[in-house]
Write a protein that holds these residues in place. Structure first.
Motif, PDB file in Angstrom:
ATOM      1  N   HIS A  48       0.843  -1.205   0.000  1.00  0.00           N
ATOM      2  CA  HIS A  48       0.000   0.000   0.000  1.00  0.00           C
ATOM      3  C   HIS A  48       0.876   1.253   0.000  1.00  0.00           C
ATOM      4  N   PRO A  49       1.484   1.583  -1.130  1.00  0.00           N
ATOM      5  CA  PRO A  49       2.383   2.753  -1.178  1.00  0.00           C
ATOM      6  C   PRO A  49       1.694   4.067  -0.855  1.00  0.00           C
ATOM      7  N   GLU A  50       0.374   4.084  -0.936  1.00  0.00           N
ATOM      8  CA  GLU A  50      -0.369   5.322  -0.676  1.00  0.00           C
ATOM      9  C   GLU A  50      -0.584   5.589   0.807  1.00  0.00           C
ATOM     10  N   ILE A  51      -0.290   4.618   1.666  1.00  0.00           N
ATOM     11  CA  ILE A  51      -0.568   4.752   3.098  1.00  0.00           C
ATOM     12  C   ILE A  51       0.591   5.462   3.803  1.00  0.00           C
ATOM     13  N   PRO A  52       0.326   6.600   4.454  1.00  0.00           N
ATOM     14  CA  PRO A  52       1.383   7.286   5.208  1.00  0.00           C
ATOM     15  C   PRO A  52       1.784   6.477   6.449  1.00  0.00           C
ATOM     16  N   THR A  53       3.041   6.617   6.838  1.00  0.00           N
ATOM     17  CA  THR A  53       3.557   5.917   8.006  1.00  0.00           C
ATOM     18  C   THR A  53       4.221   6.904   8.967  1.00  0.00           C
ATOM     19  N   VAL A  54       4.114   6.607  10.252  1.00  0.00           N
ATOM     20  CA  VAL A  54       4.671   7.443  11.313  1.00  0.00           C
ATOM     21  C   VAL A  54       5.432   6.544  12.286  1.00  0.00           C
ATOM     22  N   THR A  55       6.589   7.017  12.765  1.00  0.00           N
ATOM     23  CA  THR A  55       7.343   6.284  13.787  1.00  0.00           C
ATOM     24  C   THR A  55       7.450   7.129  15.052  1.00  0.00           C
ATOM     25  N   TYR A  56       7.228   6.485  16.202  1.00  0.00           N
ATOM     26  CA  TYR A  56       7.410   7.161  17.492  1.00  0.00           C
ATOM     27  C   TYR A  56       8.319   6.339  18.390  1.00  0.00           C
ATOM     28  N   ILE A  57       9.295   7.031  19.001  1.00  0.00           N
ATOM     29  CA  ILE A  57      10.161   6.448  20.030  1.00  0.00           C
ATOM     30  C   ILE A  57      10.249   7.459  21.166  1.00  0.00           C
ATOM     31  N   LYS A  58      10.012   7.012  22.375  1.00  0.00           N
ATOM     32  CA  LYS A  58      10.131   7.912  23.520  1.00  0.00           C
ATOM     33  C   LYS A  58      11.599   8.179  23.833  1.00  0.00           C
ATOM     34  N   HIS A  59      11.912   9.433  24.190  1.00  0.00           N
ATOM     35  CA  HIS A  59      13.281   9.852  24.499  1.00  0.00           C
ATOM     36  C   HIS A  59      14.225   9.527  23.341  1.00  0.00           C
ATOM     37  N   SER A  60      13.857   9.999  22.162  1.00  0.00           N
ATOM     38  CA  SER A  60      14.575   9.630  20.936  1.00  0.00           C
ATOM     39  C   SER A  60      15.496  10.724  20.424  1.00  0.00           C
ATOM     40  N   GLY A  61      15.826  11.703  21.270  1.00  0.00           N
ATOM     41  CA  GLY A  61      16.627  12.823  20.798  1.00  0.00           C
ATOM     42  C   GLY A  61      17.927  12.428  20.124  1.00  0.00           C
ATOM     43  N   GLY A  69      13.193   5.658   6.276  1.00  0.00           N
ATOM     44  CA  GLY A  69      12.291   5.923   5.161  1.00  0.00           C
ATOM     45  C   GLY A  69      10.864   6.171   5.573  1.00  0.00           C
ATOM     46  N   VAL A  70      10.593   6.211   6.874  1.00  0.00           N
ATOM     47  CA  VAL A  70       9.240   6.495   7.349  1.00  0.00           C
ATOM     48  C   VAL A  70       8.817   7.878   6.862  1.00  0.00           C
ATOM     49  N   ASP A  71       7.539   8.054   6.614  1.00  0.00           N
ATOM     50  CA  ASP A  71       7.059   9.336   6.088  1.00  0.00           C
ATOM     51  C   ASP A  71       7.107  10.452   7.127  1.00  0.00           C
ATOM     52  N   VAL A  72       6.774  10.119   8.378  1.00  0.00           N
ATOM     53  CA  VAL A  72       6.675  11.120   9.442  1.00  0.00           C
ATOM     54  C   VAL A  72       7.419  10.619  10.673  1.00  0.00           C
ATOM     55  N   VAL A  73       8.290  11.464  11.218  1.00  0.00           N
ATOM     56  CA  VAL A  73       8.971  11.154  12.476  1.00  0.00           C
ATOM     57  C   VAL A  73       8.242  11.890  13.592  1.00  0.00           C
ATOM     58  N   GLY A 102      10.394  15.312   4.551  1.00  0.00           N
ATOM     59  CA  GLY A 102       9.807  14.430   5.553  1.00  0.00           C
ATOM     60  C   GLY A 102       8.874  15.171   6.479  1.00  0.00           C
ATOM     61  N   GLY A 103       7.897  14.462   6.996  1.00  0.00           N
ATOM     62  CA  GLY A 103       6.950  15.053   7.918  1.00  0.00           C
ATOM     63  C   GLY A 103       7.383  14.896   9.355  1.00  0.00           C
ATOM     64  N   VAL A 104       6.702  15.642  10.232  1.00  0.00           N
ATOM     65  CA  VAL A 104       7.017  15.582  11.652  1.00  0.00           C
ATOM     66  C   VAL A 104       5.717  15.624  12.443  1.00  0.00           C
ATOM     67  N   GLN A 105       5.714  14.962  13.590  1.00  0.00           N
ATOM     68  CA  GLN A 105       4.554  14.959  14.473  1.00  0.00           C
ATOM     69  C   GLN A 105       4.993  15.347  15.885  1.00  0.00           C
ATOM     70  N   GLY A 106       4.134  16.005  16.603  1.00  0.00           N
ATOM     71  CA  GLY A 106       4.419  16.337  17.993  1.00  0.00           C
ATOM     72  C   GLY A 106       4.380  17.843  18.228  1.00  0.00           C
ATOM     73  N   ASN A 107       4.924  18.288  19.325  1.00  0.00           N
ATOM     74  CA  ASN A 107       5.580  17.527  20.364  1.00  0.00           C
ATOM     75  C   ASN A 107       5.419  18.207  21.727  1.00  0.00           C
ATOM     76  N   LEU A 108       4.182  18.588  22.059  1.00  0.00           N
ATOM     77  CA  LEU A 108       3.917  19.271  23.324  1.00  0.00           C
ATOM     78  C   LEU A 108       4.097  18.325  24.506  1.00  0.00           C
ATOM     79  N   ASP A 109       4.799  18.781  25.519  1.00  0.00           N
ATOM     80  CA  ASP A 109       4.948  18.015  26.749  1.00  0.00           C
ATOM     81  C   ASP A 109       3.553  17.764  27.328  1.00  0.00           C
ATOM     82  N   PRO A 110       3.161  16.497  27.549  1.00  0.00           N
ATOM     83  CA  PRO A 110       1.836  16.234  28.118  1.00  0.00           C
ATOM     84  C   PRO A 110       1.594  16.944  29.451  1.00  0.00           C
ATOM     85  N   GLY A 111       2.680  17.243  30.172  1.00  0.00           N
ATOM     86  CA  GLY A 111       2.550  17.942  31.434  1.00  0.00           C
ATOM     87  C   GLY A 111       2.033  19.359  31.294  1.00  0.00           C
ATOM     88  N   ILE A 112       2.216  19.947  30.105  1.00  0.00           N
ATOM     89  CA  ILE A 112       1.729  21.307  29.861  1.00  0.00           C
ATOM     90  C   ILE A 112       0.205  21.367  30.012  1.00  0.00           C
TER      91      ILE A 112
END
Length: 259
Positions: free
Chosen positions: A139-152, A162-166, A194-204
Motif C-alpha cells: 500500500h504505497p499510498e498509506i502514510p507511516t509514522v514512527t514514534y520512540i520515547k526519548h529519541s533525541g 524511510g518512514v514518512d513522518v517522524v 519528511g513530515g514531523v509529528q508532535g511535540n507538546l509536553d503532556p505535562g503542559i
C-alpha cells in the motif's frame, strides 16, 4: 507471562493470523470508518519488534531492560530470531488494519530510546524497516509514522528508515528536529523533507490556558505551515483535566500561520 529467554522458549512463538487472533479490530475499524466520515482519518497502530520483545524477554514492564540487554550482548542471534518472528506478524497486522479501514499506520518503538545508537542500528532499525517495507510494498499510498520515547539521540536514524513522518517527543526542539530530519533524509537519498509529528509536553496540559496556548503556538510556528501533525510528545496522562485537553485541541484548530 513466562519470559522467553532460550531457544527452547523460542519454540513457543508462532506467527499470528490477525483475522483469527483479533477479529474485533477489523470490526472496530470498519465501524469507525462509517461513523467519522471522509473528513476524518482513521489511524492504525502497531508496536515494533524491539519494544514488544522487551515485554517478551523481561516478562513484565521494566525500567532498565537488563534481561533483553543481556540477551542482546550475550546471545544476539537468539534476540534476532525473536525480533524476526515479531516483525513478520506485526507487518501482517499492519496490513490487516489497512485492509479493514486504517488510512495511516503509526509504528511505536517506545523503548528503543533505551538503546545506544549502535544497538538501535542492530536491534531496532532493521525490523522497523521490514515493517515499513511490507506496508509500502502492498500500500504505497498509506502514510507511516514512527514514534520512540526519548529519541533525541536517534532522530537521524529514525528518519533514515524511510518512514514518512517522524514523531518527536517533547525533549526535542521542534525547529531543530525538523532540520535534523531533513538533513538525514537528504543524506540517505530520500525524497522530500519528511513530515514531523508532535511535540507538546503532556505535562503542559496541567498548566493554565495561557501557558497551554503559548507553548502550543510556539511549536506550531517552529514546525511551519506544511508537513506537521500537531500532537503531544507522548500519550496523554489519565488525570489530565478534560477542559485543558479540549482547549489544546481548540488552540490548534484556531491557529493560522502568517502568510
Amino acid at each position: 507471562m513466562d519470559p522467553i529467554r532460550s531457544y527452547d522458549d523460542l519454540k513457543k512463538m508462532h506467527k499470528i493470523d490477525p483475522y483469527d487472533a483479533a477479529p474485533f479490530v477489523a470490526e472496530t475499524l470498519k465501524i469507525l470508518r462509517e461513523e467519522v466520515g471522509p473528513e476524518t482519518a482513521v489511524l492504525g497502530f502497531v508496536g515494533c519488534p524491539y519494544t514488544l520483545a522487551t515485554y517478551i524477554v523481561e516478562g513484565k514492564t521494566s525500567k532498565e531492560y537488563l534481561e533483553i540487554k543481556k540477551m542482546a550482548f550475550n546471545e544476539p542471534d537468539l534476540l534476532h530470531s525473536i525480533l524476526k518472528n515479531l516483525a513478520e506478524s506485526i507487518g501482517d497486522y499492519a496490513l490487516y488494519q489497512i485492509e479493514n479501514g486504517a488510512q495511516l499506520i503509526q509504528i511505536f518503538d517506545s523503548w528503543a530510546g533505551h538503546l545506544s545508537p549502535r544497538d538501535y542500528d542492530e536491534f531496532a532499525a532493521p525490523y522497523q524497516k521490514n515493517i515499513l517495507k511490507k506496508i509500502k510494498d502492498a500500500h504505497p499510498e498509506i502514510p507511516t509514522v514512527t514514534y520512540i520515547k526519548h529519541s533525541g539521540a536517534l532522530i537521524e536514524r529514525m528518519a533514515a528508515t524511510g518512514v514518512d513522518v517522524v514523531s518527536l517527543d517533547w525533549t526535542v526542539d521542534m525547529a531543530e528536529g525538523r532540520e535534523r530530519i531533513r538533513k538525514s533524509r537528504e543524506a540517505n537519498g530520500l525524497a522530500g523533507a519528511g513530515g514531523v509529528q508532535g511535540n507538546l509536553d503532556p505535562g503542559i496540559l496541567y498548566a493554565n490556558h495561557d501557558i497551554i496556548k503559548e507553548r502550543t503556538e510556539e511549536i506550531l510556528k517552529k514546525a511551519g505551515p506544511t508537513g506537521h501533525v500537531m500532537n503531544l510528545g507522548h500519550g496523554i496522562e489519565a488525570t489530565t483535566p478534560e477542559e485543558n485537553a479540549k482547549f489544546f485541541i481548540e488552540t490548534v484548530r484556531n491557529f493560522r500561520h502568517e502568510s
